[in-house]
Design a protein around this motif. Structure first.
Motif, short mmCIF file in Angstrom:
data_model
loop_
_atom_site.label_atom_id
_atom_site.label_comp_id
_atom_site.label_asym_id
_atom_site.label_seq_id
_atom_site.Cartn_x
_atom_site.Cartn_y
_atom_site.Cartn_z
N LEU A 15 40.61 28.34 45.84
CA LEU A 15 40.05 29.81 45.89
C LEU A 15 38.58 29.46 45.67
CD1 LEU A 15 41.89 30.98 42.76
CD2 LEU A 15 42.15 32.13 45.24
N ASP A 16 37.93 30.21 46.98
CA ASP A 16 36.45 30.17 46.87
C ASP A 16 35.97 30.71 45.93
OD1 ASP A 16 36.24 32.83 47.72
OD2 ASP A 16 36.50 32.39 49.64
N THR A 17 34.60 30.64 45.70
CA THR A 17 33.65 30.89 44.46
C THR A 17 33.59 32.35 44.63
OG1 THR A 17 31.61 30.38 45.36
CG2 THR A 17 32.55 28.75 44.00
N ALA A 18 33.38 33.04 45.89
CA ALA A 18 33.16 34.46 46.02
C ALA A 18 34.45 35.16 45.37
CB ALA A 18 33.00 34.88 47.14
N THR A 19 35.41 34.75 45.63
CA THR A 19 36.72 35.51 45.04
C THR A 19 36.82 35.12 43.69
OG1 THR A 19 37.89 34.95 47.33
CG2 THR A 19 39.40 35.35 45.26
N LEU A 20 36.62 34.12 42.98
CA LEU A 20 36.73 33.93 41.56
C LEU A 20 35.64 34.66 40.88
CD1 LEU A 20 37.31 29.86 41.62
CD2 LEU A 20 38.68 31.72 40.76
N SER A 21 34.33 35.01 41.68
CA SER A 21 33.46 35.67 41.11
C SER A 21 33.98 37.18 40.83
CB SER A 21 32.23 35.66 41.91
OG SER A 21 31.24 36.59 41.41
N ASP A 25 34.43 39.28 37.52
CA ASP A 25 33.88 40.44 37.26
C ASP A 25 34.78 41.50 36.68
OD1 ASP A 25 31.31 40.03 37.77
OD2 ASP A 25 31.27 40.73 39.77
N LYS A 26 36.19 41.52 37.31
CA LYS A 26 37.11 42.40 37.00
C LYS A 26 37.63 42.34 35.49
CE LYS A 26 41.30 44.32 38.66
NZ LYS A 26 40.86 45.72 39.08
N LEU A 27 37.53 41.04 35.17
CA LEU A 27 38.05 40.57 33.85
C LEU A 27 36.85 40.70 32.68
CD1 LEU A 27 40.30 37.81 34.43
CD2 LEU A 27 41.11 40.08 33.91
N GLY A 28 35.51 41.15 33.24
CA GLY A 28 34.58 41.28 32.07
C GLY A 28 34.09 39.73 31.64
N ILE A 29 34.09 38.79 32.52
CA ILE A 29 33.59 37.40 31.99
C ILE A 29 32.54 36.94 32.83
CG2 ILE A 29 34.24 34.81 31.96
CD1 ILE A 29 37.31 36.00 31.91
N ALA A 30 31.52 36.64 32.18
CA ALA A 30 30.27 36.15 32.89
C ALA A 30 30.39 34.71 33.30
CB ALA A 30 28.88 36.36 31.90
N ASP A 181 45.16 34.12 38.12
CA ASP A 181 45.94 34.98 38.75
C ASP A 181 45.37 36.42 39.51
OD1 ASP A 181 48.21 33.71 37.66
OD2 ASP A 181 48.31 34.90 35.79
N THR A 182 44.35 36.67 38.86
CA THR A 182 43.51 37.92 39.36
C THR A 182 42.95 37.55 40.62
OG1 THR A 182 43.09 38.64 37.00
CG2 THR A 182 41.58 39.59 38.88
N ALA A 183 42.28 36.11 40.92
CA ALA A 183 41.72 35.93 42.02
C ALA A 183 42.59 35.85 43.00
CB ALA A 183 41.01 34.55 41.70
N GLU A 184 43.84 35.26 42.90
CA GLU A 184 44.80 35.02 43.96
C GLU A 184 45.29 36.55 44.28
OE1 GLU A 184 46.66 30.80 42.18
OE2 GLU A 184 47.64 32.54 41.94
N ALA A 185 45.21 37.49 43.41
CA ALA A 185 45.64 38.89 43.71
C ALA A 185 44.47 39.48 44.71
CB ALA A 185 45.81 39.67 42.50
N VAL A 186 43.34 39.05 44.41
CA VAL A 186 42.06 39.55 45.24
C VAL A 186 42.20 38.98 46.60
CG1 VAL A 186 39.55 39.57 45.39
CG2 VAL A 186 40.51 40.08 43.20
N GLU A 187 42.59 37.78 46.55
CA GLU A 187 42.55 36.96 47.95
C GLU A 187 43.79 37.49 48.77
OE1 GLU A 187 41.96 32.53 48.92
OE2 GLU A 187 43.89 32.75 48.11
N ARG A 188 44.73 37.89 48.08
CA ARG A 188 45.98 38.49 48.95
C ARG A 188 45.42 39.62 49.40
NH1 ARG A 188 48.92 36.27 44.68
NH2 ARG A 188 49.11 38.30 43.46
N HIS A 213 38.26 48.80 46.80
CA HIS A 213 36.95 49.13 45.94
C HIS A 213 37.49 49.05 44.40
CE1 HIS A 213 34.67 50.50 49.26
NE2 HIS A 213 35.73 51.14 49.65
N GLN A 214 38.44 48.71 43.97
CA GLN A 214 38.96 48.53 42.61
C GLN A 214 39.25 46.83 42.33
OE1 GLN A 214 40.79 51.21 44.45
NE2 GLN A 214 39.05 52.26 43.58
N LEU A 215 38.95 45.97 43.23
CA LEU A 215 39.13 44.41 43.30
C LEU A 215 38.42 43.97 42.34
CD1 LEU A 215 40.16 43.52 47.26
CD2 LEU A 215 41.56 44.05 45.26
N GLN A 216 36.94 44.43 42.54
CA GLN A 216 36.21 43.80 41.49
C GLN A 216 35.60 44.62 40.42
OE1 GLN A 216 35.19 44.78 44.61
NE2 GLN A 216 34.87 42.93 45.77
N THR A 217 36.27 45.75 40.07
CA THR A 217 35.82 46.61 39.19
C THR A 217 36.55 46.39 37.78
OG1 THR A 217 35.54 48.59 40.75
CG2 THR A 217 35.79 49.15 38.41
N LYS A 218 36.08 46.19 36.74
CA LYS A 218 36.58 45.86 35.34
C LYS A 218 37.46 46.81 34.95
CE LYS A 218 35.23 44.73 30.51
NZ LYS A 218 34.15 44.42 29.67
#
Length: 220
Positions: A15-21, A25-30, A181-188, A213-218
């Motif tokens: 996974l690239d860092t942009a997808t993991l980022s 964000d979606k999980l509220g983790i800095a 899990d969330t990053a892989e869903a974003v990538e898909r 527009h919901q992909l990165q929203t907590k």
């Protein structure tokens, strides 16, 4: 390290860092390391953090870098030098040994030097910059394998650290399954959007269909 943990490092590495980022964000983790960038083109890494905390040198001064032989292969060295840009804590001797020992890479909250060798060897170093002045007699190792801060992100020993052309992210060990899990869903979802657009769909329609527009929203 368990087989499951090995698999999670492999997953992070795909996974690239942009997808993991976005997942963080979606999980509220800095977990994004602010202003930490690759010192060479094509540098990428994934592994578990082996951390070091630096502080001002005592009198007489302590060592800057005699820890390297104790670092397990596959680890990412995470050096918290407090963001200092006037004294380095990484150079060519450490690069050569780390590369030879199979260490995955080095991340520094501060600067490094001798970047020509890390580029020549292809050993990934990520930092806030590079400059030639040594940290010897200016800073020293205060603690090993303790929680540290890298670019405003907290890193604990054993956290997954992923770096690529866009920078570095940290995946806390206790949240790594959810983040991956969330990053892989974003990538898909993003790949589905690209495929839909290639097939003739309008971008706004594709984004709406795959909830872009919901992909990165907590909590969305």
């Amino acid at each position: 390290m368990s087989q499951k943990e090995d698999i999670n490092i492999e997953r992070a590495g795909r996974l690239d860092t942009a997808t993991l980022s976005d997942a963080l964000d979606k999980l509220g983790i800095a977990g994004q390391c602010y202003r930490i960038q690759a010192r060479g083109e094509g540098f990428a890494m994934a592994g578990r953090a082996f951390t070091l905390q630096y502080g001002p040198a005592a009198n007489p001064p302590g060592t800057v870098g005699d820890y390297i032989d104790d670092v397990p292969p596959g680890s990412v060295l995470v050096l918290d030098n407090g963001g200092r840009d006037n004294a380095t804590v990484w150079g060519d001797i450490l690069t050569e040994i780390a590369h030879r020992r199979g260490i995955a890479g080095t991340v520094i909250d501060g600067v490094c030097r001798d970047v020509a060798l890390c580029r020549k060897l292809g050993y990934p170093v990520f930092s806030k910059g590079h400059w030639m002045r040594t940290g010897k007699d200016r800073v020293q190792v205060e603690a090993t394998n303790v929680p540290v801060n890298i670019g405003d992100a907290r890193v604990q020993p054993g956290d997954i650290v992923r770096g690529d052309a866009d920078g570095v992210v940290v995946i806390p060990r206790e949240h790594e399954a959810a983040v991956l899990d969330t990053a892989e869903a974003v990538e898909r979802a993003e790949e589905s959007i690209r495929e839909a657009v290639r097939g003739g769909m309008r971008l706004d329609e594709a984004r709406r269909q795959f909830r872009y527009h919901q992909l990165q929203t907590k909590g969305a």
